[in-house]
Write a protein that holds these residues in place. Sequence first.
Motif, PDB file in Angstrom:
ATOM      1  N   ARG A   1       0.752  -1.101   0.145  1.00  0.00           N
ATOM      2  CA  ARG A   1      -0.018   0.025   0.112  1.00  0.00           C
ATOM      3  C   ARG A   1       0.727   1.363   0.112  1.00  0.00           C
ATOM      4  NH1 ARG A   1      -2.279   2.955   4.476  1.00  0.00           N
ATOM      5  NH2 ARG A   1      -3.965   4.167   3.687  1.00  0.00           N
ATOM      6  N   ALA A   2       1.984   1.271   0.587  1.00  0.00           N
ATOM      7  CA  ALA A   2       2.628   2.547   1.061  1.00  0.00           C
ATOM      8  C   ALA A   2       3.564   2.649  -0.343  1.00  0.00           C
ATOM      9  CB  ALA A   2       3.727   2.276   2.094  1.00  0.00           C
ATOM     10  N   GLN A   3       3.880   1.732  -0.918  1.00  0.00           N
ATOM     11  CA  GLN A   3       4.769   2.083  -2.215  1.00  0.00           C
ATOM     12  C   GLN A   3       3.744   2.719  -3.321  1.00  0.00           C
ATOM     13  OE1 GLN A   3       7.264  -0.461  -4.275  1.00  0.00           O
ATOM     14  NE2 GLN A   3       8.179  -1.344  -2.407  1.00  0.00           N
ATOM     15  N   LEU A   4       2.420   2.189  -3.162  1.00  0.00           N
ATOM     16  CA  LEU A   4       1.243   2.775  -4.151  1.00  0.00           C
ATOM     17  C   LEU A   4       1.116   4.401  -3.775  1.00  0.00           C
ATOM     18  CD1 LEU A   4      -0.791  -0.404  -4.408  1.00  0.00           C
ATOM     19  CD2 LEU A   4       0.844   0.418  -6.136  1.00  0.00           C
TER      20      LEU A   4
ATOM     21  N   GLY B   1      -4.573   4.901   9.808  1.00  0.00           N
ATOM     22  CA  GLY B   1      -4.854   4.207   8.556  1.00  0.00           C
ATOM     23  C   GLY B   1      -5.889   4.722   7.718  1.00  0.00           C
ATOM     24  N   GLY B   2      -6.606   3.983   7.026  1.00  0.00           N
ATOM     25  CA  GLY B   2      -7.689   4.692   6.353  1.00  0.00           C
ATOM     26  C   GLY B   2      -7.632   5.607   5.136  1.00  0.00           C
ATOM     27  N   VAL B   3      -7.904   6.914   5.699  1.00  0.00           N
ATOM     28  CA  VAL B   3      -7.807   7.988   4.735  1.00  0.00           C
ATOM     29  C   VAL B   3      -6.812   9.310   5.454  1.00  0.00           C
ATOM     30  CG1 VAL B   3      -9.291   9.840   3.845  1.00  0.00           C
ATOM     31  CG2 VAL B   3     -10.140   7.700   4.383  1.00  0.00           C
TER      32      VAL B   3
ATOM     33  N   GLY C   1      -0.710  -4.348   6.978  1.00  0.00           N
ATOM     34  CA  GLY C   1      -0.335  -3.749   8.241  1.00  0.00           C
ATOM     35  C   GLY C   1       0.752  -3.127   8.349  1.00  0.00           C
ATOM     36  N   GLY C   2       0.948  -2.095   9.200  1.00  0.00           N
ATOM     37  CA  GLY C   2       2.655  -1.501   9.765  1.00  0.00           C
ATOM     38  C   GLY C   2       2.646  -0.382   9.048  1.00  0.00           C
ATOM     39  N   GLU C   3       2.506  -0.159   7.695  1.00  0.00           N
ATOM     40  CA  GLU C   3       2.939   1.002   6.956  1.00  0.00           C
ATOM     41  C   GLU C   3       2.325   2.350   7.543  1.00  0.00           C
ATOM     42  OE1 GLU C   3       0.440  -0.863   6.032  1.00  0.00           O
ATOM     43  OE2 GLU C   3      -0.941   0.806   5.540  1.00  0.00           O
ATOM     44  N   ASP C   4       1.125   2.372   7.997  1.00  0.00           N
ATOM     45  CA  ASP C   4       0.457   3.443   8.460  1.00  0.00           C
ATOM     46  C   ASP C   4       1.147   3.817   9.836  1.00  0.00           C
ATOM     47  OD1 ASP C   4      -0.597   1.091   9.418  1.00  0.00           O
ATOM     48  OD2 ASP C   4      -2.522   2.047   9.925  1.00  0.00           O
TER      49      ASP C   4
ATOM     50  N   GLY D   1       5.154 -10.153   7.782  1.00  0.00           N
ATOM     51  CA  GLY D   1       5.995 -10.808   8.576  1.00  0.00           C
ATOM     52  C   GLY D   1       7.084  -9.968   9.663  1.00  0.00           C
ATOM     53  N   ASN D   2       7.565  -8.811   8.907  1.00  0.00           N
ATOM     54  CA  ASN D   2       8.712  -8.336   9.702  1.00  0.00           C
ATOM     55  C   ASN D   2       8.113  -6.844  10.003  1.00  0.00           C
ATOM     56  OD1 ASN D   2       8.430  -7.172   7.203  1.00  0.00           O
ATOM     57  ND2 ASN D   2      10.440  -7.125   6.627  1.00  0.00           N
ATOM     58  N   ARG D   3       6.673  -6.540  10.106  1.00  0.00           N
ATOM     59  CA  ARG D   3       6.169  -5.339  10.244  1.00  0.00           C
ATOM     60  C   ARG D   3       6.628  -4.638  11.743  1.00  0.00           C
ATOM     61  NH1 ARG D   3       1.955  -8.638  11.272  1.00  0.00           N
ATOM     62  NH2 ARG D   3       0.163  -7.845  12.301  1.00  0.00           N
TER      63      ARG D   3
END
Length: 289
Positions: A116-119, A179-181, A203-206, A244-246
């Motif tokens: 998600r984060a790369q996008l 997360g979300g918006v 998970g985790g990127e946010d 797995g590594n978040r």
Amino acid sequence: QSTTPSKKTTTAGPTKLKLCEPELLVGAVYCNKTVPQMQEVVEQLSSDYDGLVKKGGAFTPTGCIAKNKLAIIIPYRNRSQHLRIFLRHMHPIMQRQMHDYRIFVVEQAGNYSFNRAQLINIGFLEALKISDYQCFVFHDVDHILENDQNDYGCPESPKLLGVSVDRFNRRFPYQKYFGGVGAFSKDQFEKMNGYSNLFWGWGGEDDDAYNRIRAAGYSLTRPRANIGRYMMLKEHHFRDKPGGNRYMLLKTSTKRMYTDGLNSVKYKVLKITEFPLFTHILAKLFEEL
Ligand code: NGS
């Protein structure tokens, strides 16, 4: 060679257009959750007398000057029913808010774990190649806004727009939730070097983005719960498995932030298509093996 005379343009002297002020907001909005065909939505949104969405899902208010240019960026894969509900719902609201905006759908090609984060980073970079956007909203496609007073314009400081979500029983999940918006100005997003590129899967990127926001010297702002209100569409598809590594990565958020992000994302744009209601960017990510 065509010899059609060029259309006469009328110059009406110095025009005194005012800055746009949203005057038609209604507050709470109903969300129609039935799944339409894309064509129905296109017809509906192009027959509205002044609400004409331009090709690529863009809109510019007429009769006033929009305060800023806004890019709404949706990290996306395989959620076409949600997308149709989202577009039908959001275009009229963004128009009532009087934004000069465009909706970008950034799709990850292939079946590798979702990132998600790369996008989000890709959407930011590619949108800026199309126009000089000053405001960005990164938006999960399953989040449906329930109050049109939740402003999508440039925030003073990074802002979590989705505060009260039905799926969380309207309770705010946890203090650092992002997360979300989320909304940023261009400068804010550049200052934190965007999101990390290392979070594959769910998970985790946010949470990592929250750490960056703080480390870049911002505090996270949020609208009041009755304004930042969303309902979440139910998933009908496979959901990605948790990365797995978040938790490990979250320990080094601030150490990585200036080398891992907007300035290091590797991708290839496979195709950009201007559909009637959105600009579609299909991107190939460089998968971590
Ligand atoms: C946390 C995740 C966040 C996520 C939040 C809510 O546990 O990425 O749950 O998820 N953090 C980690 O996994 C480290 S939700 O209920 O929306 O699916 O945003």
